[in-house]
Design an enzyme around this catalytic site. Structure first.
Site, PDB file in Angstrom:
ATOM      1  N   GLY A 197      -1.454   2.181  13.552  1.00  0.00           N
ATOM      2  CA  GLY A 197      -0.789   1.636  12.521  1.00  0.00           C
ATOM      3  C   GLY A 197      -1.535   2.203  11.262  1.00  0.00           C
ATOM      4  O   GLY A 197      -2.094   3.221  11.066  1.00  0.00           O
ATOM      5  N   ASN A 223      -2.285   4.242  22.111  1.00  0.00           N
ATOM      6  CA  ASN A 223      -1.422   3.195  21.479  1.00  0.00           C
ATOM      7  C   ASN A 223      -0.470   2.616  22.534  1.00  0.00           C
ATOM      8  O   ASN A 223       0.047   3.348  23.375  1.00  0.00           O
ATOM      9  CB  ASN A 223      -0.726   3.697  20.383  1.00  0.00           C
ATOM     10  CG  ASN A 223       0.020   2.204  19.269  1.00  0.00           C
ATOM     11  OD1 ASN A 223      -0.729   1.551  18.855  1.00  0.00           O
ATOM     12  ND2 ASN A 223       1.288   2.426  19.115  1.00  0.00           N
ATOM     13  N   ARG A 224      -0.142   1.277  22.320  1.00  0.00           N
ATOM     14  CA  ARG A 224       0.951   0.561  23.354  1.00  0.00           C
ATOM     15  C   ARG A 224       2.346   1.411  23.286  1.00  0.00           C
ATOM     16  O   ARG A 224       3.011   1.802  24.194  1.00  0.00           O
ATOM     17  CB  ARG A 224       1.165  -0.820  23.097  1.00  0.00           C
ATOM     18  CG  ARG A 224      -0.243  -1.694  23.311  1.00  0.00           C
ATOM     19  CD  ARG A 224      -0.002  -2.977  23.499  1.00  0.00           C
ATOM     20  NE  ARG A 224      -1.289  -3.544  23.631  1.00  0.00           N
ATOM     21  CZ  ARG A 224      -1.809  -3.577  24.882  1.00  0.00           C
ATOM     22  NH1 ARG A 224      -1.263  -3.040  26.013  1.00  0.00           N
ATOM     23  NH2 ARG A 224      -2.854  -4.419  25.107  1.00  0.00           N
ATOM     24  N   LYS A 261       0.839  -1.153   0.141  1.00  0.00           N
ATOM     25  CA  LYS A 261       0.030  -0.091   0.152  1.00  0.00           C
ATOM     26  C   LYS A 261       0.827   1.224  -0.009  1.00  0.00           C
ATOM     27  O   LYS A 261       0.389   2.237  -0.811  1.00  0.00           O
ATOM     28  CB  LYS A 261      -0.854  -0.025   0.977  1.00  0.00           C
ATOM     29  CG  LYS A 261      -2.243  -1.091   1.240  1.00  0.00           C
ATOM     30  CD  LYS A 261      -3.030  -0.876   2.327  1.00  0.00           C
ATOM     31  CE  LYS A 261      -4.263  -1.704   2.197  1.00  0.00           C
ATOM     32  NZ  LYS A 261      -5.183  -1.347   3.184  1.00  0.00           N
TER      33      LYS A 261
END
Length: 280
Positions: A129, A151-152, A66
């Site tokens: 992501g 987010n982690r 992508k």
């Protein structure tokens, strides 16, 4: 002459795109066919040149191409360029033009089930992501005025917000911070792979503190109801899986190619049939 469409990726055999697009071509009496194209990373440039040379009318792009395909195209839509990823390509006037329908596909699916106005609503996106990027940029571009990212890895969330080309006052949070403040959010959007089959016991966030009447959307559709969605439903939240996003992003691609917006319910039924109608 039959037109050729397809999807390129690595791996690609699992994709359900041929079933839904070929059915749409038949349903709309379009003389066309849609195929899998297994393209490895090292072969991408050659594959794109080959698509152009043999007159492929359009194609979808999936993992891992992508982002890498962008410099190989003649033109790229503004939103796709901002997102930094293309999932749909059309050949128009001899040029290959790239688009990203993921974010708009998600938004249309969300509006189908979450009919409340987004104005003034607080939104939390879990994950930072590629999927989160497309959804986040699209929501902000369309005027959502309060979208935070959890987010982690906090640095990834901060990078995502910093790179957004549209005006935003988004905050970034750790997962722990998001869990503690979950009651502040009207809409929670889960964009990670946590909970996807076969790892159906995983969940990216604990939702004990969820706001009453909140809406939770998980972009996973296999299983149709993830652990996160089951827990959200038990807490009285409205829920949505990723099947609608899958159908709408495909329908938007089909519209780019043909000018026709196909029946998304028909697309969903094909996927459900392929999955056996099961939730895992």
């Amino acid at each position: 002459m039959k037109k050729i469409y397809g999807v390129m990726g690595d791996p690609i055999e699992h994709s359900m795109s041929p079933e839904i697009h070929n059915d749409a071509f038949i349903n709309h009496n379009i003389n066309a066919c849609y195929h899998h194209f297994h393209v490895r990373q090292a072969e991408l440039a050659d594959a794109v040149r080959g698509m152009k040379a043999i007159g492929v009318s359009g194609f979808n792009v999936t993992i891992p191409h992508k982002e890498a395909i962008i410099p190989l195209l003649d033109e790229v839509d503004e939103l796709a360029l901002a997102i930094g990823a293309v999932n749909t390509v059309v050949k128009r006037d001899g040029k290959l033009i790239g688009y990203n329908t993921d974010g708009n596909g998600f938004l249309q699916a969300l509006r189908e089930q979450y009919t409340v106005s987004m104005a003034g609503k607080k939104i939390l996106i879990v994950g930072a992501g590629g999927a989160a990027r497309g959804i986040y940029f699209t929501l902000v571009k369309e005027g959502a005025d309060s979208v935070d990212i959890a987010n982690r890895t906090l640095e990834k969330a901060e990078k995502l917000v910093a790179e957004c080309p549209y005006p935003t006052n988004s905050r970034t949070l750790s997962i722990t911070e998001a869990e503690e403040g979950l009651g502040d959010y009207d809409v929670i959007i889960q964009t990670t792979a946590a909970g996807m089959s076969p790892h159906i016991d995983a969940s990216p966030i604990e939702i004990t503190n969820i706001k009453k009447g909140a809406f939770v959307s998980d972009i996973i559709y296999n299983p149709l109801q993830t652990k996160l969605l089951k827990e959200a439903e038990r807490h009285g939240a409205g829920i949505q899986n990723g099947l609608g996003m899958f159908a709408y992003q495909a329908a938007l691609a089909f519209e780019i190619w043909t000018g026709i917006f196909p029946d998304t319910n028909r697309m969903k039924e094909i996927v459900l049939s392929k999955l056996g109608g099961n939730t895992c």
